[in-house]
Scaffold this motif. Structure first.
Motif, PDB file in Angstrom:
ATOM      1  N   ARG A  40       1.318   5.019 -62.734  1.00 41.83           N
ATOM      2  CA  ARG A  40       0.634   6.406 -62.400  1.00 41.83           C
ATOM      3  C   ARG A  40       1.205   7.216 -61.402  1.00 41.83           C
ATOM      4  O   ARG A  40       1.799   6.631 -60.377  1.00 41.83           O
ATOM      5  N   SER A  41       1.142   8.604 -61.561  1.00 37.80           N
ATOM      6  CA  SER A  41       1.842   9.265 -60.886  1.00 37.80           C
ATOM      7  C   SER A  41       1.154   9.091 -59.347  1.00 37.80           C
ATOM      8  O   SER A  41      -0.003   9.007 -59.295  1.00 37.80           O
ATOM      9  N   ASN A  42       1.925   9.293 -58.498  1.00 37.14           N
ATOM     10  CA  ASN A  42       1.670   9.016 -57.008  1.00 37.14           C
ATOM     11  C   ASN A  42       1.579   7.643 -56.783  1.00 37.14           C
ATOM     12  O   ASN A  42       0.974   7.514 -55.485  1.00 37.14           O
ATOM     13  N   ALA A  43       1.971   6.580 -57.430  1.00 35.16           N
ATOM     14  CA  ALA A  43       1.997   5.334 -57.087  1.00 35.16           C
ATOM     15  C   ALA A  43       2.923   4.884 -56.331  1.00 35.16           C
ATOM     16  O   ALA A  43       3.268   3.848 -55.943  1.00 35.16           O
ATOM     17  N   GLY A  44       4.107   5.568 -56.248  1.00 37.73           N
ATOM     18  CA  GLY A  44       5.218   5.384 -55.382  1.00 37.73           C
ATOM     19  C   GLY A  44       6.246   4.727 -56.513  1.00 37.73           C
ATOM     20  O   GLY A  44       7.358   4.023 -55.851  1.00 37.73           O
ATOM     21  N   THR A  53      17.362   0.156 -55.718  1.00 34.43           N
ATOM     22  CA  THR A  53      18.918   0.573 -55.889  1.00 34.43           C
ATOM     23  C   THR A  53      19.686   1.011 -54.882  1.00 34.43           C
ATOM     24  O   THR A  53      20.841   1.305 -54.743  1.00 34.43           O
ATOM     25  N   ALA A  54      18.791   0.825 -53.369  1.00 31.89           N
ATOM     26  CA  ALA A  54      19.767   1.373 -52.361  1.00 31.89           C
ATOM     27  C   ALA A  54      20.354   2.940 -52.570  1.00 31.89           C
ATOM     28  O   ALA A  54      21.247   3.026 -51.960  1.00 31.89           O
ATOM     29  N   ASN A  55      19.525   3.793 -53.185  1.00 30.59           N
ATOM     30  CA  ASN A  55      20.137   4.995 -53.326  1.00 30.59           C
ATOM     31  C   ASN A  55      18.798   5.998 -53.312  1.00 30.59           C
ATOM     32  O   ASN A  55      17.885   5.882 -54.095  1.00 30.59           O
ATOM     33  N   GLY A  56      18.683   6.428 -52.320  1.00 29.96           N
ATOM     34  CA  GLY A  56      17.492   7.458 -51.925  1.00 29.96           C
ATOM     35  C   GLY A  56      17.544   8.601 -52.765  1.00 29.96           C
ATOM     36  O   GLY A  56      16.235   9.226 -52.887  1.00 29.96           O
ATOM     37  N   LYS A  57      18.630   8.867 -53.688  1.00 28.35           N
ATOM     38  CA  LYS A  57      18.348  10.086 -54.506  1.00 28.35           C
ATOM     39  C   LYS A  57      18.602   9.691 -55.908  1.00 28.35           C
ATOM     40  O   LYS A  57      18.684  10.485 -56.753  1.00 28.35           O
ATOM     41  N   LEU A  58      18.603   8.432 -56.250  1.00 31.97           N
ATOM     42  CA  LEU A  58      18.601   8.112 -57.752  1.00 31.97           C
ATOM     43  C   LEU A  58      17.344   8.561 -58.542  1.00 31.97           C
ATOM     44  O   LEU A  58      17.587   9.484 -59.445  1.00 31.97           O
ATOM     45  N   ALA A  59      16.222   7.994 -58.081  1.00 34.30           N
ATOM     46  CA  ALA A  59      15.119   8.967 -58.731  1.00 34.30           C
ATOM     47  C   ALA A  59      14.498   9.766 -58.128  1.00 34.30           C
ATOM     48  O   ALA A  59      13.940   9.530 -56.780  1.00 34.30           O
ATOM     49  N   ARG A  60      14.193  11.001 -58.490  1.00 43.45           N
ATOM     50  CA  ARG A  60      13.868  12.132 -57.574  1.00 43.45           C
ATOM     51  C   ARG A  60      12.332  11.793 -57.285  1.00 43.45           C
ATOM     52  O   ARG A  60      11.474  11.596 -58.003  1.00 43.45           O
ATOM     53  N   THR A  61      12.080  12.079 -55.905  1.00 49.37           N
ATOM     54  CA  THR A  61      10.836  11.916 -55.346  1.00 49.37           C
ATOM     55  C   THR A  61      10.213  13.565 -55.344  1.00 49.37           C
ATOM     56  O   THR A  61      11.016  14.334 -55.012  1.00 49.37           O
ATOM     57  N   SER A  62       8.836  13.663 -55.443  1.00 50.19           N
ATOM     58  CA  SER A  62       8.437  14.891 -55.340  1.00 50.19           C
ATOM     59  C   SER A  62       7.129  15.167 -54.738  1.00 50.19           C
ATOM     60  O   SER A  62       6.333  14.071 -54.816  1.00 50.19           O
ATOM     61  N   THR A  64       5.020  17.055 -55.741  1.00 50.47           N
ATOM     62  CA  THR A  64       4.137  17.175 -57.022  1.00 50.47           C
ATOM     63  C   THR A  64       4.420  16.134 -57.721  1.00 50.47           C
ATOM     64  O   THR A  64       5.284  16.167 -58.801  1.00 50.47           O
ATOM     65  N   PRO A  65       3.522  14.925 -57.652  1.00 49.10           N
ATOM     66  CA  PRO A  65       3.587  13.794 -58.432  1.00 49.10           C
ATOM     67  C   PRO A  65       3.480  14.321 -60.111  1.00 49.10           C
ATOM     68  O   PRO A  65       2.753  15.418 -60.368  1.00 49.10           O
ATOM     69  N   GLY A  66       4.292  13.807 -60.780  1.00 47.70           N
ATOM     70  CA  GLY A  66       4.008  13.755 -62.267  1.00 47.70           C
ATOM     71  C   GLY A  66       5.119  14.992 -62.901  1.00 47.70           C
ATOM     72  O   GLY A  66       5.019  15.199 -64.077  1.00 47.70           O
ATOM     73  N   ARG A  67       5.814  15.559 -62.111  1.00 52.49           N
ATOM     74  CA  ARG A  67       6.596  16.509 -62.491  1.00 52.49           C
ATOM     75  C   ARG A  67       7.741  16.086 -63.359  1.00 52.49           C
ATOM     76  O   ARG A  67       8.034  16.742 -64.446  1.00 52.49           O
ATOM     77  N   THR A  68       8.231  14.996 -63.272  1.00 51.33           N
ATOM     78  CA  THR A  68       9.259  14.408 -64.230  1.00 51.33           C
ATOM     79  C   THR A  68       8.626  13.817 -65.599  1.00 51.33           C
ATOM     80  O   THR A  68       7.702  12.955 -65.707  1.00 51.33           O
ATOM     81  N   ARG A  69       8.931  14.544 -66.438  1.00 51.45           N
ATOM     82  CA  ARG A  69       8.326  14.330 -67.990  1.00 51.45           C
ATOM     83  C   ARG A  69       9.251  13.731 -68.941  1.00 51.45           C
ATOM     84  O   ARG A  69       9.022  13.606 -70.298  1.00 51.45           O
ATOM     85  N   LEU A  70      10.226  13.073 -68.323  1.00 51.28           N
ATOM     86  CA  LEU A  70      11.549  12.644 -69.224  1.00 51.28           C
ATOM     87  C   LEU A  70      11.550  11.164 -69.025  1.00 51.28           C
ATOM     88  O   LEU A  70      11.116  10.612 -67.958  1.00 51.28           O
ATOM     89  N   ILE A  71      12.022  10.660 -70.054  1.00 49.01           N
ATOM     90  CA  ILE A  71      12.494   9.212 -69.872  1.00 49.01           C
ATOM     91  C   ILE A  71      13.999   9.099 -69.036  1.00 49.01           C
ATOM     92  O   ILE A  71      14.797   9.599 -69.912  1.00 49.01           O
ATOM     93  N   ASN A  72      14.136   8.564 -68.025  1.00 51.78           N
ATOM     94  CA  ASN A  72      15.344   8.740 -67.451  1.00 51.78           C
ATOM     95  C   ASN A  72      16.117   7.557 -67.252  1.00 51.78           C
ATOM     96  O   ASN A  72      15.439   6.516 -67.142  1.00 51.78           O
ATOM     97  N   PHE A  73      17.213   7.165 -68.073  1.00 52.54           N
ATOM     98  CA  PHE A  73      18.016   5.870 -67.809  1.00 52.54           C
ATOM     99  C   PHE A  73      19.218   5.934 -66.939  1.00 52.54           C
ATOM    100  O   PHE A  73      19.701   6.857 -66.460  1.00 52.54           O
TER     101      PHE A  73
END
Length: 213
Positions: A40-44, A53-62, A64-73
């Protein structure tokens, strides 16, 4: 398949963005092995992926939770092994039609993706087992898909409170055969990161890891 790539030890630090997809037909070829992260959005969820992954920029944090609406591989250093970030759901301020469309494409991925080895369900340890969480657990049980639960934001509670919450979650889920791992997790303190990586490795390097004939 390149034997050099398949013999490498799996490294989650090697994770790199591969592609985004809004529909099943835009996803990478359905071969190899992948593990998807849902929550659920905002669950972290994004913070958990970044910690693993020890990569602070891999998955974008926002903010505004729920902004990402794509499946990211995300690709890993072992050929055809991937991590997948599924769209957060239930918090984003989007139209009802967009939510319905979003849920439909997410459903197609979960139902039809043959290389999916397991699902990681991210939930806030302070507010566990929401309706969305329960729906995902029941879906995994019905489809015999291995499930790992990350109870995130454990650093927000005193250890005794976190332990009590984990026991409560475990009791509520004890009848579900699909739940293989229940991990207390904190992206801030890195609690649970090693345990999560070990479980992910077992799934991604499992005996059924093979290209379809």
């Amino acid at each position: 398949m390149d034997p050099e790539l398949t013999s490498k030890s799996l490294s989650f630090n090697s994770a790199r963005f591969l592609i985004s997809a809004s529909r099943l037909d835009e996803c990478p070829p359905d071969i190899g092995a992948e593990v998807a992260f849902a929550g659920r959005s905002n669950a972290g969820k994004s913070s958990a992926l970044n910690a693993i992954t020890a990569n602070g920029k891999l998955a974008r944090t926002s903010k505004t939770p729920g902004r990402t609406r794509l499946i990211n591989f995300f690709s890993l250093n072992r050929e055809q092994c991937r991590l997948v970030d599924l769209p957060g759901y239930g918090y984003a301020k989007v139209s009802r039609d967009m939510k319905d469309d979003w849920q439909e494409h997410l459903g197609h991925y979960l139902n039809d993706r043959r290389c999916l080895r397991g699902l990681v369900l991210v939930m806030d340890i302070r507010h566990p087992l929401t309706d969305f969480d329960q729906m995902m657990v029941e879906w995994c049980e019905h489809n015999n898909l291995p499930l790992m639960i990350l109870a995130t934001k454990a650093d927000k509670l005193k250890f005794g409170q976190a332990k009590t919450s984990m026991l409560t979650i475990g009791k509520k889920l004890q009848s579900f055969q699909c739940v293989e791992h229940l991990i207390m997790f904190s992206a801030t303190s890195k609690r649970g990161v090693d345990e999560c990586r070990e479980a992910l490795t077992q799934w991604l390097e499992g005996e059924d890891f093979a290209d379809p004939a």
